[in-house]
Design an enzyme around this catalytic site. Structure first.
Site, short mmCIF file in Angstrom:
data_model
loop_
_atom_site.label_atom_id
_atom_site.label_comp_id
_atom_site.label_asym_id
_atom_site.label_seq_id
_atom_site.Cartn_x
_atom_site.Cartn_y
_atom_site.Cartn_z
CG HIS A 168 -66.77 33.95 -10.83
ND1 HIS A 168 -65.84 34.96 -10.83
CD2 HIS A 168 -67.46 34.07 -12.00
CE1 HIS A 168 -65.98 35.68 -11.94
NE2 HIS A 168 -66.94 35.15 -12.66
CB SER A 289 -57.56 10.15 9.43
OG SER A 289 -57.35 10.64 10.74
CE LYS A 295 -60.63 13.47 6.40
NZ LYS A 295 -59.66 14.34 7.08
CD GLU A 302 -55.08 15.73 0.19
OE1 GLU A 302 -55.05 16.61 1.04
OE2 GLU A 302 -55.27 14.53 0.47
CE1 TYR A 329 -19.83 22.20 -18.20
CE2 TYR A 329 -17.77 22.87 -17.20
CZ TYR A 329 -18.93 22.13 -17.16
OH TYR A 329 -19.19 21.33 -16.07
N1 ARG Z 1 -19.50 16.76 -14.52
C1 ARG Z 1 -19.38 17.84 -15.41
C2 ARG Z 1 -20.75 18.48 -15.65
O1 ARG Z 1 -21.71 17.93 -15.28
C3 ARG Z 1 -18.83 17.39 -16.71
C4 ARG Z 1 -18.10 18.43 -17.48
C5 ARG Z 1 -16.87 18.82 -16.76
N2 ARG Z 1 -16.05 19.70 -17.54
C6 ARG Z 1 -15.05 20.38 -17.00
N3 ARG Z 1 -14.36 21.11 -17.79
N4 ARG Z 1 -14.75 20.29 -15.73
O2 ARG Z 1 -20.86 19.54 -16.18
#
Ligand code: ARG
Length: 471
Positions: A168, A289, A295, A302, A329
């Site tokens: 504490h 400072s 200071k 920090e 993706y």
């Molecule tokens: N610059 C893209 C990324 O960072 C690479 C992959 C792009 N792929 C696509 N199908 N457009 O993800």
């Protein structure tokens, strides 16, 4: 590096994917969708991945030996030029992958266009980031080890140095400064093992997943995995191109590292204040400072404390980035890089600052000792003494509470009370009590594994040294 970046608007990217397009990309959209300004830092990993892919294509009979050699040599020459600052990155070419591929074709002609056979930027970027993160984990882990071994050195040197231990933030019991530093060591040790664990899990090769479903070419994913130092190919192509768990895991490890450094910082900042005055931070880690001449501010701790918020912010950003993405993706994934890179840079800088600063801190032992004398730090020792003489702990607690109240009234520490003063509270107190009430007696009494006794601190240092020597 003094590589240049050309302005967008030239639409040379059409040479790589523009076949089905009838109008040029809007100039703003080109800039908006480009990642080359930040993903160019993965050029080494991109080239490493491309070389492995080209060699595999040759093995599979898709490239001839001459074609493979031309590609590999061309890529290595590009790497040399990038490293020498003689490479112009083009925003029109979107990202690091297309910049390098297009330059290769410029240099070696038609053969360059064959490199992308059986591959997509989706598995390419997934491979590059994993390689990049793996490389950086190795650097961060080495910095952690450097800081840990500095802590061991000071802990050993300060195994006998007495300071107040707090709960504490109130004086609790005397401890040794060495013991305190070893607590920091333990926090970093867990960080180290988390990092390695993250490295182990990410070390699978997504290369060969292609866009999302795999490829119809007779590729050898084990070969590329092995070439790139991965433990194995990933098992599922959809997951391979969409997974960014490893980035989140690194961000989580990094957030904990920064949380720890932030806690260390908080203590260093307190300890350098005139009110605590436990340590001296060398001038080179502090600034002054512009208005208050007296200071000397602990800027480095920090800033590290401040930067911990930024790293944890990146962890949240990465979690939010992924949370609603359907397989596989999505372009969203391009947003993984800036937080990831920034957190890696921040971790490296903060660990470097700490690795340099910690060996230079100077404990002010007299002040620590005097501080430990305040606040009745050995009250528990008196209670334990009474228990060892036959009292129940709760009764002993009560007696010591009264002794402390008397001490406060008399403005005296328990060790400064006379035997007869102490005997007012219990007649089983005898002359041997004073050894127990001393700070030295108190720390020496905690003589078991994990305790603060100087012999235990030295033993722990030895154990920890062995631990990091086997890394
Ligand atoms: N610059 C893209 C990324 O960072 C690479 C992959 C792009 N792929 C696509 N199908 N457009 O993800």
């Amino acid at each position: 590096m003094s590589n240049k970046t050309t302005a967008p608007g030239q639409n040379s990217s059409h040479t790589l994917w523009g076949g089905r397009f009838t109008e040029a990309t809007d100039a703003f959209v080109q800039r908006f969708t480009a990642s080359v300004s930040f993903d160019q830092r993965m050029y080494r990993q991109d080239i490493r991945g491309s070389i492995a892919h080209a060699r595999m294509l040759q093995q599979a009979g898709i490239l001839t030996e001459n074609e493979c050699t031309a590609i590999v040599d061309g890529l290595l020459a590009i790497q040399t030029d990038i490293e020498a600052g003689n490479f112009t990155w083009s925003v029109a070419l979107e990202d690091v992958h297309m910049n390098i591929e297009s330059e290769l074709t410029k240099r070696i002609g038609l053969t360059g266009k064959k490199l992308h056979t059986g591959r997509s930027r989706n598995d390419q970027v997934a491979t590059d980031i994993r390689l990049y993160v793996r490389d950086e984990i190795d650097v961060i882990a080495a910095e952690l080890t450097r800081l840990q071994s500095a802590l061991l050195d000071i802990a050993e040197r300060e195994a006998d140095t007495i300071m107040p231990g707090f709960t504490h933030l109130q004086t609790a019991q005397p401890i040794t400064f060495g013991h305190h530093l070893l607590a920091w060591f333990e926090m970093l040790d867990r960080d180290y093992s988390r990092l390695l664990d993250c490295r182990k899990r990410l070390n699978k090769s997504p290369l060969g997943a292609a866009a999302l479903a795999g490829t119809s070419y007779p590729i050898n994913r084990h070969y590329t995995a092995e070439q790139l130092g991965f433990d194995a190919p990933t098992r599922n192509s959809l997951d391979s191109v969409s997974d960014r768990d490893f980035a989140i895991e690194l961000a989580a490890c990094g957030s904990l590292i920064m949380t720890h450094l932030s806690r260390f910082s908080e203590e260093l900042i307190l300890w350098t204040s005139a009110q605590f005055d436990f340590i001296d931070l060398p001038d080179r880690f502090c600034t002054g400072s512009s208005i208050m001449p007296q200071k000397k501010n602990p800027d480095v701790p920090e800033l590290v404390r401040g930067k911990s918020g930024r790293v944890t912010g990146h962890l949240i950003a990465l979690l939010m980035l992924m949370k609603s993405q359907p397989l596989a993706y999505n372009k969203d994934n391009q947003e993984d890089k800036e937080p990831l890179f920034d957190l890696i840079d921040t971790l490296r800088d903060c660990l470097k600052a700490y690795g340099d600063m910690i060996p230079a801190i100077k404990p002010k032992k007299d002040n620590m000792y005097l501080a430990a004398k305040k606040g009745y730090a050995t009250a528990t020792d008196l209670a334990d003494y009474l228990v060892k003489k036959g009292l129940a702990f709760r009764d002993a607690h009560e007696i010591v509470g009264k002794s402390v109240a008397y001490g406060i009234q008399q403005k005296k520490d328990l060790s400064e009370l006379s035997l007869s003063e102490l005997q007012q509270f219990s007649d089983i107190i005898a002359d041997d009590v004073f050894a127990v009430l001393s700070l030295e007696g108190s720390v020496q009494a905690r003589d078991h594994i994990g305790g603060t006794a100087p012999t235990q601190v030295r033993a722990a240092v030895a154990t920890c040294r062995e631990l990091i020597a086997t890394r």
